[in-house]
Design a protein around this motif. Structure first.
Motif, PDB file in Angstrom:
ATOM      1  N   PHE A  35      38.518  42.922  57.080  1.00 50.04           N
ATOM      2  CA  PHE A  35      39.020  42.434  55.796  1.00 50.04           C
ATOM      3  C   PHE A  35      38.091  41.296  55.374  1.00 50.04           C
ATOM      4  CE2 PHE A  35      41.766  40.192  52.863  1.00 50.04           C
ATOM      5  CZ  PHE A  35      42.570  41.181  52.311  1.00 50.04           C
ATOM      6  N   THR A  36      37.388  41.475  54.255  1.00 49.00           N
ATOM      7  CA  THR A  36      36.253  40.622  53.913  1.00 49.00           C
ATOM      8  C   THR A  36      36.399  40.051  52.505  1.00 49.00           C
ATOM      9  OG1 THR A  36      34.895  42.117  55.249  1.00 49.00           O
ATOM     10  CG2 THR A  36      33.735  40.549  53.836  1.00 49.00           C
ATOM     11  N   LEU A  37      36.320  38.721  52.397  1.00 49.03           N
ATOM     12  CA  LEU A  37      36.325  38.088  51.081  1.00 49.03           C
ATOM     13  C   LEU A  37      34.925  38.146  50.490  1.00 49.03           C
ATOM     14  CD1 LEU A  37      38.579  34.922  51.528  1.00 49.03           C
ATOM     15  CD2 LEU A  37      39.212  37.236  50.866  1.00 49.03           C
ATOM     16  N   VAL A  38      34.841  38.454  49.215  1.00 50.59           N
ATOM     17  CA  VAL A  38      33.555  38.597  48.530  1.00 50.59           C
ATOM     18  C   VAL A  38      33.341  37.396  47.620  1.00 50.59           C
ATOM     19  CG1 VAL A  38      32.206  40.020  46.940  1.00 50.59           C
ATOM     20  CG2 VAL A  38      33.720  41.101  48.631  1.00 50.59           C
ATOM     21  N   ASP A  39      32.230  36.688  47.843  1.00 51.53           N
ATOM     22  CA  ASP A  39      31.899  35.494  47.051  1.00 51.53           C
ATOM     23  C   ASP A  39      33.108  34.565  46.974  1.00 51.53           C
ATOM     24  OD1 ASP A  39      30.449  33.718  45.543  1.00 51.53           O
ATOM     25  OD2 ASP A  39      30.661  34.821  43.668  1.00 51.53           O
ATOM     26  N   GLU A  40      33.581  34.124  48.130  1.00 53.43           N
ATOM     27  CA  GLU A  40      34.803  33.325  48.195  1.00 53.43           C
ATOM     28  C   GLU A  40      34.719  32.051  47.366  1.00 53.43           C
ATOM     29  OE1 GLU A  40      37.825  31.328  51.467  1.00 53.43           O
ATOM     30  OE2 GLU A  40      35.757  31.799  51.996  1.00 53.43           O
ATOM     31  N   ARG A  41      33.550  31.458  47.321  1.00 52.96           N
ATOM     32  CA  ARG A  41      33.413  30.209  46.555  1.00 52.96           C
ATOM     33  C   ARG A  41      33.638  30.422  45.072  1.00 52.96           C
ATOM     34  NH1 ARG A  41      28.314  26.857  49.191  1.00 52.96           N
ATOM     35  NH2 ARG A  41      29.223  26.607  51.284  1.00 52.96           N
ATOM     36  N   GLY A  42      33.442  31.647  44.608  1.00 48.59           N
ATOM     37  CA  GLY A  42      33.669  31.937  43.197  1.00 48.59           C
ATOM     38  C   GLY A  42      35.108  32.299  42.882  1.00 48.59           C
ATOM     39  N   GLN A  43      35.957  32.320  43.902  1.00 48.57           N
ATOM     40  CA  GLN A  43      37.361  32.653  43.694  1.00 48.57           C
ATOM     41  C   GLN A  43      38.186  31.387  43.494  1.00 48.57           C
ATOM     42  OE1 GLN A  43      38.911  35.164  46.826  1.00 48.57           O
ATOM     43  NE2 GLN A  43      37.029  36.382  46.948  1.00 48.57           N
ATOM     44  N   SER A  44      39.280  31.533  42.763  1.00 53.96           N
ATOM     45  CA  SER A  44      40.214  30.415  42.641  1.00 53.96           C
ATOM     46  C   SER A  44      40.998  30.299  43.942  1.00 53.96           C
ATOM     47  CB  SER A  44      41.180  30.657  41.478  1.00 53.96           C
ATOM     48  OG  SER A  44      42.062  31.725  41.786  1.00 53.96           O
ATOM     49  N   THR A  45      41.611  29.143  44.143  1.00 56.67           N
ATOM     50  CA  THR A  45      42.430  28.947  45.338  1.00 56.67           C
ATOM     51  C   THR A  45      43.556  29.965  45.390  1.00 56.67           C
ATOM     52  OG1 THR A  45      41.926  26.580  45.347  1.00 56.67           O
ATOM     53  CG2 THR A  45      43.878  27.296  46.582  1.00 56.67           C
ATOM     54  N   ASP A  46      44.181  30.228  44.234  1.00 50.25           N
ATOM     55  CA  ASP A  46      45.271  31.202  44.196  1.00 50.25           C
ATOM     56  C   ASP A  46      44.787  32.586  44.618  1.00 50.25           C
ATOM     57  OD1 ASP A  46      47.133  29.349  43.403  1.00 50.25           O
ATOM     58  OD2 ASP A  46      46.991  29.838  41.256  1.00 50.25           O
ATOM     59  N   GLU A  47      43.595  32.980  44.176  1.00 51.74           N
ATOM     60  CA  GLU A  47      43.071  34.304  44.519  1.00 51.74           C
ATOM     61  C   GLU A  47      42.783  34.422  46.007  1.00 51.74           C
ATOM     62  OE1 GLU A  47      40.776  35.562  40.369  1.00 51.74           O
ATOM     63  OE2 GLU A  47      39.745  34.353  41.882  1.00 51.74           O
ATOM     64  N   SER A  48      42.108  33.429  46.572  1.00 48.13           N
ATOM     65  CA  SER A  48      41.758  33.520  47.986  1.00 48.13           C
ATOM     66  C   SER A  48      42.991  33.453  48.871  1.00 48.13           C
ATOM     67  CB  SER A  48      40.762  32.425  48.367  1.00 48.13           C
ATOM     68  OG  SER A  48      41.296  31.147  48.128  1.00 48.13           O
ATOM     69  N   ARG A  49      43.982  32.651  48.472  1.00 51.24           N
ATOM     70  CA  ARG A  49      45.210  32.564  49.269  1.00 51.24           C
ATOM     71  C   ARG A  49      46.033  33.851  49.144  1.00 51.24           C
ATOM     72  NH1 ARG A  49      46.469  26.903  50.506  1.00 51.24           N
ATOM     73  NH2 ARG A  49      48.718  27.176  50.297  1.00 51.24           N
ATOM     74  N   ALA A  50      46.043  34.441  47.962  1.00 54.56           N
ATOM     75  CA  ALA A  50      46.745  35.711  47.794  1.00 54.56           C
ATOM     76  C   ALA A  50      46.055  36.817  48.599  1.00 54.56           C
ATOM     77  CB  ALA A  50      46.808  36.083  46.322  1.00 54.56           C
TER      78      ALA A  50
END
Length: 589
Positions: A296-311
């Motif tokens: 399970f891999t986050l893509v460009d995590e720094r470009g995501q909002s906190t809500d998106e990465s936490r969801a």
């Protein structure tokens, strides 16, 4: 040697699976990884992403791109989350799942694309290294594994019984040998350059054959040739090659396979849609079944909002919970630990005493996977290469620690590399310095032709090329005419492009461009970029030899064509670099 397509350089340095720890849970062990990246994982572990709560706020959307085999399970999980109003920090979650082949996503991320989704779930960690192998790659953050499924060999019942299934067990080498002995049993696979199951299985065949004494890989190369003749482009197509029924017409059709390299999950899915007597039986080789591990891999995590990465993390933790595990099992997956599920195994065609529940299995090392990908590249698709060698005066300088010049060691290394190619490969030779042919800095020495071709006197092209390598001599006072030579050789390689082969240009230089009247570096790069044709790819493999050569220069030139730049301190390393670069370049085409 049939060759290239490779994963890639799997490419493209072809990556290997990450070591896995058995018995871990997604919710506890994997979310810790994210704490380093953004602090979101700690929130998941400490219960800060609640299951319940108000959905009055606007839902947080999370777009997920997943391997086609697991996408339906993720889609079902997303529907459950919406129906039960599972929340992240009090926000409803709107998870959208899109199936996409892992090799396609890996290549897009490698090229710096892929920002339209927050999460990527490939079928194997093999693809993560390929995705991040360039300096401009879109960053990815693996956060753990959500499922697993072993790779085995599935067969139609009649074929399986002929090999003694389920009582008789085989190693990978034994099973492949039995399945590739003439036309008695036709074995199919997906392209290992595009398929993690295909690549892992072929790696296991190589390791098994070596254990049995096949030190020079002849058995695995022979198996690769046979598999290549029955190869499908992707995992999604390989099941379509099976004989459709038990009729003599289907069983005797030479285009139909009776056995497939397949995952347990794919066999489970296939069997669910067929009559029991027509379902597949599954062999689990006794020397180990490699696992697909679904990172399970986050893509460009720094470009995501906190809500998106936490969801996104909340979605991942769902698969460590009872309902998430049930969803995976219904779709034929094991939990991420890889522990066998009796019901899943039985539905997939597994029976005792097949060793489907092996507890101890070390995944193939990354180096072994890369070597296998290279062997597949070399074996399956023939190459067409033009070798362009620097013959400037500096090539007469001695190599430190050797009683030989740079040119002497380079010649020996090229001849050594030549021995790795088959009669179907096409190779030619140019040399360059400055003003070798009037105002031209280059001279064609040997036409690019099949190594197995013979002239009117019966002399093989390989012999002619070997002699030409041996005759290379530094030009006294000759300077390095790199730029004009590269452009001319690239145009010639494009003009003589041969479809169905791996076309490339190999350039060796021990210095920077020294021709003041030549095209400039920036103009050369612009010209190459303009000439580059994705439908007729000719990557440049440029090798800087010795301390005076500029690796960054050759890297910039090569990358303008989709190729790669390298530097070696000792010319003796040239043959290994050439073969490795060919394998990596071939895996990305």
């Amino acid at each position: 040697m049939g060759r290239h397509s490779l994963p890639d350089e799997y490419g493209a340095a072809a990556p290997g699976p990450r070591p896995r720890a058995r018995g871990r849970t997604v919710a506890l062990a994997t979310v810790l990884v994210l704490a380093v990246a953004a602090g979101t994982a700690v929130a998941g572990r400490n219960g800060l992403l609640p299951l319940g709560g108000s959905c009055a706020d606007e839902a947080v959307r999370v777009d997920v791109v997943a391997a086609p085999d697991i996408a339906p399970a993720l889609g079902q999980a997303a529907a459950h989350i919406r129906e039960k109003e599972v929340t992240s920090d009090g926000h409803c979650m709107d998870v959208r799942v899109t199936p996409r082949d892992a090799y396609q996503v890996a290549d897009a991320l490698r090229a710096g694309k892929g920002g339209e989704y927050e999460v990527w779930v490939p079928d194997s960690a093999l693809w993560l290294d390929r995705a991040g192998s360039d300096s401009d790659s879109t960053p990815v953050t693996p956060t753990g594994n959500i499922a697993a499924t072993p790779v085995g060999v599935a067969m139609l019942p009649s074929a399986a019984r002929s090999l003694g299934w389920p009582s008789k067990t085989y190693s990978w080498a034994e099973l492949t040998a039995a399945a590739t002995a003439g036309e008695k049993l036709r074995l199919g696979t997906a392209d290992p350059a595009r398929s993690a199951p295909g690549l892992l299985a072929l790696t296991m065949v190589g390791a098994s054959a070596a254990e049995a004494g096949d030190e020079d890989n002849t058995q695995v190369a022979e198996a690769a040739k046979i598999l290549a003749s029955r190869m499908s482009d992707s995992d999604g197509q390989v099941l379509d090659t099976l004989a459709r029924d038990a009729s003599g017409t289907e069983q005797g059709n030479p285009r139909r396979n009776q056995a497939l390299i397949l995952t347990e999950q794919a066999a489970h899915r296939h069997n669910a849609g067929t009559e029991e007597e027509e379902g597949l039986d599954l062999f689990y080789p006794k020397d180990g079944t490699p696992l697909l591990d679904y990172p399970f891999t986050l893509v460009d995590e720094r470009g995501q909002s906190t809500d998106e990465s936490r969801a996104a993390v909340r979605f991942m933790t769902f698969f460590g919970e009872p309902e998430g595990r049930r969803v995976l099992a219904r779709h034929g997956f094991r939990p991420e630990s890889g522990d066998a599920d009796e019901a899943v195994v039985t539905a997939a065609g597994g029976r005792t005493p097949q060793p489907y529940a092996q507890e101890e299995f070390e995944p193939p090392a990354p180096e072994a996977v890369q070597e296998t990908l290279g062997m597949w590249t070399i074996t399956v698709q023939s190459a067409r290469l033009t070798t362009v060698v620097d013959a400037s005066g500096s090539m007469a300088q001695p190599v430190p620690g050797r009683d030989q010049s740079r040119m002497d060691v380079t010649k020996a290394s090229l001849i050594q590399a030549l021995s790795q190619f088959t009669p179907d490969d096409e190779i030619g030779l140019w040399e360059f310095a400055t003003h070798l042919d009037g105002d031209k800095d280059f001279r064609k020495l040997v036409e690019t032709r099949r190594l197995g071709d013979r002239d009117e006197k019966g002399k093989a092209h390989r012999e002619k090329l070997t002699a030409a390598f041996g005759d290379l001599t530094p030009v006294p006072d000759g300077a390095t005419g790199l730029y004009d030579t590269t452009l001319a050789a690239y145009r010639a390689a494009q003009d003589s492009y041969v479809s169905g082969k791996f076309n490339a240009l190999v350039i060796l230089t021990d210095g920077i461009n020294e021709d003041p009247g030549s095209i400039s570096r920036s103009s050369l790069v612009a010209e190459l970029e303009g000439l580059r044709d994705p439908d007729r790819p000719v990557p440049v493999i440029a090798i800087a030899v010795g301390p005076a050569a500029d690796k960054e220069e050759v890297k910039e030139i090569a990358e303008a064509t989709g190729g790669s730049g390298h530097q070696v301190s000792d010319p003796a390393q040239i043959h290994a670099v050439i073969l490795k670069a060919i394998m990596e370049a071939g895996s990305t085409l």
